[in-house]
Design a protein around this motif. Structure first.
Motif, PDB file in Angstrom:
ATOM      1  N   LEU A  89      45.075   8.184-109.709  1.00  0.00           N
ATOM      2  CA  LEU A  89      45.563   7.105-108.837  1.00  0.00           C
ATOM      3  C   LEU A  89      45.419   7.498-107.366  1.00  0.00           C
ATOM      4  O   LEU A  89      45.796   8.601-106.986  1.00  0.00           O
ATOM      5  N   GLU A  90      44.842   6.591-106.562  1.00  0.00           N
ATOM      6  CA  GLU A  90      44.797   6.836-105.115  1.00  0.00           C
ATOM      7  C   GLU A  90      45.865   5.999-104.429  1.00  0.00           C
ATOM      8  O   GLU A  90      46.615   6.485-103.596  1.00  0.00           O
ATOM      9  N   ASN A  91      45.971   4.683-104.811  1.00  0.00           N
ATOM     10  CA  ASN A  91      46.987   3.826-104.198  1.00  0.00           C
ATOM     11  C   ASN A  91      47.488   2.815-105.216  1.00  0.00           C
ATOM     12  O   ASN A  91      46.726   2.363-106.061  1.00  0.00           O
ATOM     13  N   HIS A 109      41.749   3.656-107.662  1.00  0.00           N
ATOM     14  CA  HIS A 109      41.667   4.969-108.313  1.00  0.00           C
ATOM     15  C   HIS A 109      40.696   5.839-107.530  1.00  0.00           C
ATOM     16  O   HIS A 109      39.792   5.351-106.865  1.00  0.00           O
ATOM     17  N   LYS A 110      40.933   7.132-107.624  1.00  0.00           N
ATOM     18  CA  LYS A 110      40.096   8.074-106.884  1.00  0.00           C
ATOM     19  C   LYS A 110      38.640   7.900-107.317  1.00  0.00           C
ATOM     20  O   LYS A 110      38.362   7.626-108.492  1.00  0.00           O
ATOM     21  N   ARG A 111      37.731   8.053-106.345  1.00  0.00           N
ATOM     22  CA  ARG A 111      36.317   7.914-106.669  1.00  0.00           C
ATOM     23  C   ARG A 111      35.910   9.044-107.592  1.00  0.00           C
ATOM     24  O   ARG A 111      36.361  10.177-107.440  1.00  0.00           O
ATOM     25  N   ASP A 119      38.868  -0.290-108.277  1.00  0.00           N
ATOM     26  CA  ASP A 119      40.254  -0.771-108.139  1.00  0.00           C
ATOM     27  C   ASP A 119      40.551  -1.656-109.348  1.00  0.00           C
ATOM     28  O   ASP A 119      39.657  -2.049-110.106  1.00  0.00           O
ATOM     29  N   THR A 120      41.836  -1.942-109.551  1.00  0.00           N
ATOM     30  CA  THR A 120      42.225  -2.734-110.713  1.00  0.00           C
ATOM     31  C   THR A 120      43.445  -3.563-110.372  1.00  0.00           C
ATOM     32  O   THR A 120      44.323  -3.109-109.629  1.00  0.00           O
ATOM     33  N   LYS A 159      35.440  -1.830-100.535  1.00  0.00           N
ATOM     34  CA  LYS A 159      34.669  -0.625-100.905  1.00  0.00           C
ATOM     35  C   LYS A 159      34.677  -0.406-102.426  1.00  0.00           C
ATOM     36  O   LYS A 159      33.848   0.315-102.961  1.00  0.00           O
ATOM     37  N   CYS A 160      35.630  -1.042-103.135  1.00  0.00           N
ATOM     38  CA  CYS A 160      35.806  -0.703-104.557  1.00  0.00           C
ATOM     39  C   CYS A 160      35.165  -1.726-105.499  1.00  0.00           C
ATOM     40  O   CYS A 160      35.143  -2.919-105.212  1.00  0.00           O
ATOM     41  N   VAL A 161      34.730  -1.215-106.634  1.00  0.00           N
ATOM     42  CA  VAL A 161      34.262  -2.067-107.737  1.00  0.00           C
ATOM     43  C   VAL A 161      35.486  -2.372-108.595  1.00  0.00           C
ATOM     44  O   VAL A 161      36.272  -1.472-108.930  1.00  0.00           O
ATOM     45  N   ARG A 162      35.698  -3.623-108.953  1.00  0.00           N
ATOM     46  CA  ARG A 162      36.870  -4.015-109.751  1.00  0.00           C
ATOM     47  C   ARG A 162      36.640  -3.651-111.205  1.00  0.00           C
ATOM     48  O   ARG A 162      35.654  -4.066-111.803  1.00  0.00           O
TER      49      ARG A 162
END
Ligand code: 9ML
Length: 240
Positions: A89-91, A109-111, A119-120, A159-162
């Motif tokens: 988990l990042e945030n 989530h962390k790369r 992200d989710t 920046k994130c892929v869902r």
């Protein structure tokens, strides 16, 4: 209070996920392969691809002494503990408190090199279920997490892929009362855990990378999470 817009979907999916989770590995379809074992923990996966993307369903079973299913689900569901056990988990944000047993989460989530960061966005629902098989047996507790959409959080804009996930944590507590009629202590309780998850990585990621990530991360997650709950509860009264 009126029903929340998500309630029908939540109620349907929770019932479906719980009945699936209660099936043994042998019963819920062929093709489950054992890919990790550690003490009482057994992790199975089925190799499945959707549009060339790895979406391997995962089913883990584990037995942990000294904690109850209610306690496991409580520490899995409540946001305030998540950073303590969720390794990738990042945030994490709670976007909506739908009810006291249903929350809407947004997580990054962390790369994981070489894939792009994920992200989710999912609803999370915790519920006690009647133990319809064993009338006087202890209750069953479950948490179901399921991806959902929210207009204010469109996928793949930053920046994130869902990623899209459906997760079910199902826990059943067994009590072996002491012979001498002493009060029940943590030595007399055991929790049988079934964790099912299907994660669609959203954007393309090499199958070999994804399978390596799952093989590494899932056993680590379940061991770390159950160790966290054991440590958190050891000096507290039992939450049945
Ligand atoms: C290239 C990697 C793409 C996928 C990365 C990713 C994202 C989210 C997730 C995930 C999101 C939520 C849940 S949960 O059970 O609902 C709890 C609440 O956090 C669980 C796992 C998994 C993974 C995959 C790392 C893999 C991985 C596997 C178990 C644990 C951590 N990471």
């Amino acid at each position: 209070a009126g029903q929340h817009r998500l309630w029908p979907e939540i109620d349907t999916l929770v019932k479906q996920q719980v009945s699936m989770a209660r099936l043994g590995v042998g019963e819920c379809g062929a093709g489950w392969q054992l890919f990790a074992e550690d003490g009482e923990m057994r992790m199975y996966r089925r190799e499945e691809e959707v549009d060339g993307m790895v979406v391997d369903p995962l089913k883990a079973v584990h037995t942990v002494k000294g904690i109850t299913g209610h306690e496991l689900c409580h520490y899995f569901f409540k946001p305030e503990y998540r950073y303590d056990w969720e390794t990738t988990l990042e945030n994490m944000q709670v976007l909506e408190t739908i009810s006291d047993d249903t929350l809407l989460f947004f997580q990054t989530h962390k790369r994981i090199w070489p894939a792009s960061q994920r992200d989710t966005l999912f609803w999370s629902h915790m519920r006690r279920l009647p133990n319809d098989q064993d009338r006087d047996g202890p209750d069953i507790w479950a948490v179901v997490n399921n991806s959902t959409d929210l207009a204010s959080y469109p996928p793949n804009t930053g920046k994130c892929v869902r990623i899209f996930l459906t997760v079910c944590l199902l826990c059943q507590t067994r009590i072996d009362p002491p012979k001498d009629g002493a009060p029940i202590s943590r030595d007399n309780i055991t929790c049988k855990i079934t964790y099912c998850s299907v994660v669609n990585p959203g954007g393309w990621a090499p199958a070999s990378v994804l399978r390596a990530v799952y093989k590494r991360e899932y056993p680590k997650f379940l061991k770390r999470f159950t160790a966290f709950v054991t440590n958190k509860t050891k000096d507290k009264p039992i939450m049945f």
